[in-house]
Design an enzyme around this catalytic site. Structure first.
Site, mmCIF file in Angstrom:
data_model
loop_
_atom_site.group_PDB
_atom_site.id
_atom_site.type_symbol
_atom_site.label_atom_id
_atom_site.label_comp_id
_atom_site.label_asym_id
_atom_site.label_seq_id
_atom_site.Cartn_x
_atom_site.Cartn_y
_atom_site.Cartn_z
ATOM 1 N N HIS A 1 -16.323 11.403 -10.484
ATOM 2 C CA HIS A 1 -14.984 11.429 -11.110
ATOM 3 C C HIS A 1 -15.069 12.168 -12.445
ATOM 4 O O HIS A 1 -14.244 13.030 -12.765
ATOM 5 C CB HIS A 1 -14.486 9.994 -11.323
ATOM 6 N N ASN A 2 -16.092 11.843 -13.226
ATOM 7 C CA ASN A 2 -16.221 12.478 -14.543
ATOM 8 C C ASN A 2 -16.573 13.957 -14.432
ATOM 9 O O ASN A 2 -16.125 14.764 -15.249
ATOM 10 C CB ASN A 2 -17.260 11.740 -15.388
ATOM 11 N N GLU B 1 -13.447 15.484 -13.848
ATOM 12 C CA GLU B 1 -12.711 15.398 -15.127
ATOM 13 C C GLU B 1 -13.111 16.565 -16.054
ATOM 14 O O GLU B 1 -12.254 17.239 -16.636
ATOM 15 C CB GLU B 1 -13.041 14.049 -15.778
ATOM 16 N N VAL C 1 -20.900 -2.706 -22.269
ATOM 17 C CA VAL C 1 -21.755 -2.214 -23.355
ATOM 18 C C VAL C 1 -22.100 -0.753 -23.066
ATOM 19 O O VAL C 1 -21.999 -0.318 -21.920
ATOM 20 C CB VAL C 1 -23.052 -3.065 -23.499
ATOM 21 N N SER D 1 -12.295 3.638 -15.091
ATOM 22 C CA SER D 1 -11.722 4.850 -15.690
ATOM 23 C C SER D 1 -10.321 4.603 -16.215
ATOM 24 O O SER D 1 -9.560 3.815 -15.661
ATOM 25 C CB SER D 1 -11.664 5.985 -14.668
ATOM 26 N N LYS E 1 -17.987 7.064 -9.919
ATOM 27 C CA LYS E 1 -17.430 7.274 -11.266
ATOM 28 C C LYS E 1 -18.056 8.520 -11.915
ATOM 29 O O LYS E 1 -17.382 9.279 -12.628
ATOM 30 C CB LYS E 1 -17.671 6.035 -12.142
HETATM 31 C C1 6PG Z 1 -12.730 7.731 -18.028
HETATM 32 C C2 6PG Z 1 -13.517 8.682 -18.883
HETATM 33 C C3 6PG Z 1 -14.391 7.925 -19.801
HETATM 34 C C4 6PG Z 1 -14.921 8.768 -20.944
HETATM 35 C C5 6PG Z 1 -16.233 9.421 -20.623
HETATM 36 C C6 6PG Z 1 -16.322 10.902 -20.722
HETATM 37 O O1 6PG Z 1 -12.775 7.924 -16.833
HETATM 38 O O2 6PG Z 1 -12.063 6.846 -18.577
HETATM 39 O O3 6PG Z 1 -14.307 9.508 -18.082
HETATM 40 O O4 6PG Z 1 -15.361 7.265 -19.059
HETATM 41 O O5 6PG Z 1 -13.993 9.586 -21.490
HETATM 42 O O6 6PG Z 1 -17.089 8.810 -21.503
HETATM 43 O O7 6PG Z 1 -16.839 11.245 -21.928
HETATM 44 P P1 6PG Z 1 -17.568 12.560 -22.384
HETATM 45 O O8 6PG Z 1 -16.522 13.632 -22.350
HETATM 46 O O9 6PG Z 1 -17.950 12.182 -23.779
HETATM 47 O O10 6PG Z 1 -18.728 12.820 -21.531
#
Ligand code: 6PG
Length: 466
Positions: free
Chosen positions: A178-179, A182, A66, A120, A175
Site C-alpha cells: 500500500h505504501n 502511495e 509504537v 492506514s 500495508k
Molecule cells: C498511511 C501512511 C502512513 C505514513 C507512512 C509513510 O497509510 O497512513 O502510509 O503509514 O504516512 O509512515 O511515511 P513515509 O513517507 O515517511 O515513508
C-alpha cells in the site's frame, strides 16, 4: 471494571485509535511510559504495563502502537512477563513483515497469538476510521474481528474497510505494498504538478482549481483532494508550498517495497522511480551545484503557450496521470500476487482492493474498478489486461505519450510517469530485446540460451568466425 482492549503506546496514532474505540463503545485502556494526553482524554491511562495487563479481560487483547523497529521488540519484552497463553498481541505499526513473522514465531512458543496489522489513514483515519489490514495467527481473528470491524472506515456501500489478510506477516506486507503505491501516487501527482507549474507556467492557485476539478472525475482520490487544498494554502500572503524545502523524507516502507520486489521477482518500476525520486530530491546541495553547471542548457525554459494549448495540456495531463496511476496500482497488485505464491498466503486481491476503498491514503474511485476486475477474474495476472483498464489505457495512450514527450522536451524530470509508460509498453510487447541480452550473456559467460525454433539449451562459440 475490566477492559476489552489495551493500547500500548499513546502517540498520535495510539491516542486517536483509543478515541475511535471509545466512540464505538469498546471498553479501552491505554498505557504509555511518557503519556502526553489532554486532561479531558476520555480513555483511562494505566500507571504501568503491569496495571494495563491486569485491567484487561482474559484472554487479553493488546494493541501496540509504537514505532517500527527495536521499539516493538522492547514493547513485547516489557509486556511478556504479564501475558499468558491465549492472549493476543497486535502490532499496529508499520513493521517490516519479516520482523512480524519472527516475532509471531517466538510468541507462539508461549501460546501467544501475534497479529501484524497494517493501519492506514494517518491521524484522522485512526480517529474517524482507518483502513485495517490484519494478518498472523488466524485463531485470533474470530476474537478481534468485531473490534477491528467496528473501528474501521466504511466504504461507500457500508462495508467496513478491514479484512483478514492471511498468515504470518501478510497484514504488514499488504500495508507495505500500500505504501509503495502511495509513494508512486504522490510522485506521479508531483510530476504532473511540476510540468504544469514549472513547465507551462500555471500558478499554484490555478493548479488548485485544476486538481479540485480532477477530483470530481476519474482521478477522484484522497491524494488529489489534499493536493488541491495544499496548493490553496497561504502563509503571510505567500503560497505555503513554495516555502517548503524540496527534499522528500521517507521512513522506509517504500524502500522495503522496492527491495522485496526484487526478492519476489516483481517489476514495479513506477514505485521504484518514486523511491528514487525521493532519494534524488534529498541531494539538494548537489542539485543546486549541478544546476549552476548546466545553467546554459536552455531546454528547461518555461513554455509560452497560447490559451487554447494551455487548456489542452491540462486535459492531456489528466489522462496521463490517470493512465500512470492505473499502472502503479497494476504493479502493486501484481507484486501482491507474486508474494502470495512465494509466501503461501492466499491473498484475496479483490478483498484487498475493497479494504483500500476508504480510510487509507491511497483511497480512490479507481479501487472500485480494481476490486470488480479481481472479482470477475480472481486469477487475473495483471490489471492492465482487464477490459475495464485496457480500454481506458488505449484511449489515453496518445495523451500519455504527448505529456511525456513534452516533459522530455522541456527538461522536466518525470521518472515515475515515464516509468509507467515504459512498463505499459514493455508489458504489452510480445517481443522484447532480451534475445540480444541472452546472446551477450552467452558470448562472455557461456550462460547458454534457449531458441524460438528448437527445444533445448544452446551455446555458441561467438568468437569463431562460423
Ligand atoms: C498511511 C501512511 C502512513 C505514513 C507512512 C509513510 O497509510 O497512513 O502510509 O503509514 O504516512 O509512515 O511515511 P513515509 O513517507 O515517511 O515513508
Amino acid at each position: 471494571m475490566t477492559y476489552k482492549i489495551g493500547i500500548l503506546g499513546l502517540g498520535v496514532m495510539g491516542r486517536s485509535l483509543g478515541l475511535n474505540l471509545h466512540r464505538n463503545r469498546i471498553p479501552v485502556i491505554g498505557f504509555d511510559p511518557a503519556p502526553k494526553v489532554d486532561a479531558d482524554y476520555p480513555v483511562p491511562v494505566s500507571a504501568s504495563v503491569r496495571d494495563l495487563a491486569s485491567a484487561l479481560e482474559t484472554p487479553r487483547v493488546i494493541l501496540m502502537m509504537v514505532p517500527a523497529g527495536e521499539a516493538v521488540d522492547a514493547a513485547i519484552d516489557s509486556l511478556k512477563p504479564y501475558l499468558q497463553k491465549g492472549d493476543i498481541l497486535i502490532d499496529g505499526g508499520n513493521s517490516f513483515f519479516a520482523d512480524t513473522e519472527r516475532r509471531a514465531k517466538r510468541l507462539k512458543e508461549d501460546g501467544i497469538s501475534f497479529v501484524g496489522m497494517g493501519v492506514s489513514g494517518g491521524e484522522s483515519g485512526a480517529l474517524l476510521g482507518p483502513s485495517l489490514m490484519p494478518g498472523g495467527g488466524e485463531a485470533a481473528w474470530a476474537r478481534i474481528r468485531p473490534i477491528v470491524l467496528s473501528i474501521a472506515a466504511k466504504a461507500p456501500d457500508g462495508e467496513p474497510c478491514a479484512a483478514w489478510m492471511g498468515s504470518g506477516g501478510a497484514g504488514h506486507y499488504v500495508k507495505m505494498v500500500h505504501n509503495g503505491i502511495e509513494y508512486a501516487d504522490m510522485q506521479l501527482i508531483a510530476e504532473i504538478y511540476d510540468l504544469l507549474h514549472r513547465g507551462a507556467g500555471f500558478s499554484n492557485a490555478e493548479l488548485a482549481e485544476i486538481f479540485a476539478e480532477w477530483n470530481k472525475g476519474e482521478l477522484q482520490s484522497y491524494l488529489i483532494e489534499i493536493t488541491a487544498q495544499i496548493l490553496r494554502r497561504k502563509e503571510g500572503g505567500v503560497d505555503l508550498v513554495d516555502l517548503i524545502l524540496d527534499e522528500a523524507a521517507q521512513k522506509g516502507t517504500g524502500k522495503w517495497t522496492s527491495q522485496n520486489a526484487f526478492d519476489v521477482g516483481a517489476p514495479i518500476p513506477t514505485i521504484n522511480a518514486a523511491v528514487e525520486s525521493r532519494i534524488l530530491s534529498s541531494l539538494k546541495a548537489e542539485r543546486v551545484a549541478a544546476a549552476q553547471v548546466f545553467n546554459g542548457l536552455g531546454t528547461d525554459a518555461r513554455m509560452v503557450l497560447p490559451d487554447t494549448r494551455r487548456q489542452e495540456l491540462v486535459h492531456l495531463a489528466e489522462q496521463a496521470l490517470y493512465a500512470s496511476k492505473v499502472v502503479s496500482y497494476a504493479q502493486g497488485f501484481a507484486m501482491l500476487r507474486l508474494a502470495s505464491t512465494e509466501y503461501d498466503w492466499g491473498l484475496d486481491l479483490a478483498a484487498i482492493a475493497r479494504v483500500w476503498r476508504a480510510g487509507c491514503i491511497i483511497r480512490a474511485e479507481l479501487l472500485e474498478s480494481v476490486s470488480a476486475a479481481f472479482t470477475r477474474q480472481p486469477a487475473l495476472p495483471n490489471l492492465l489486461t482487464d477490459s475495464a483498464f485496457s480500454v481506458s489505457l488505449l484511449a489515453r495512450q496518445a495523451a500519455w505519450r504527448e505529456v511525456v514527450q513534452t516533459a522530455v522536451g522541456l527538461g522536466i524530470p518525470m521518472l515515475a510517469t515515464s516509468a509507467s509508460l515504459a512498463y505499459f509498453d514493455a508489458y504489452r510487447s510480445a517481443v522484447l530485446p532480451a534475445n540480444l541480452t541472452q546472446a551477450q550473456r552467452d558470448y562472455f559467460g557461456a550462460h547458454t540460451y534457449r531458441r524460438v525454433d528448437r527445444e533445448g539449451s544452446f551455446h555458441t562459440h561467438w568468437e569463431s568466425s562460423v
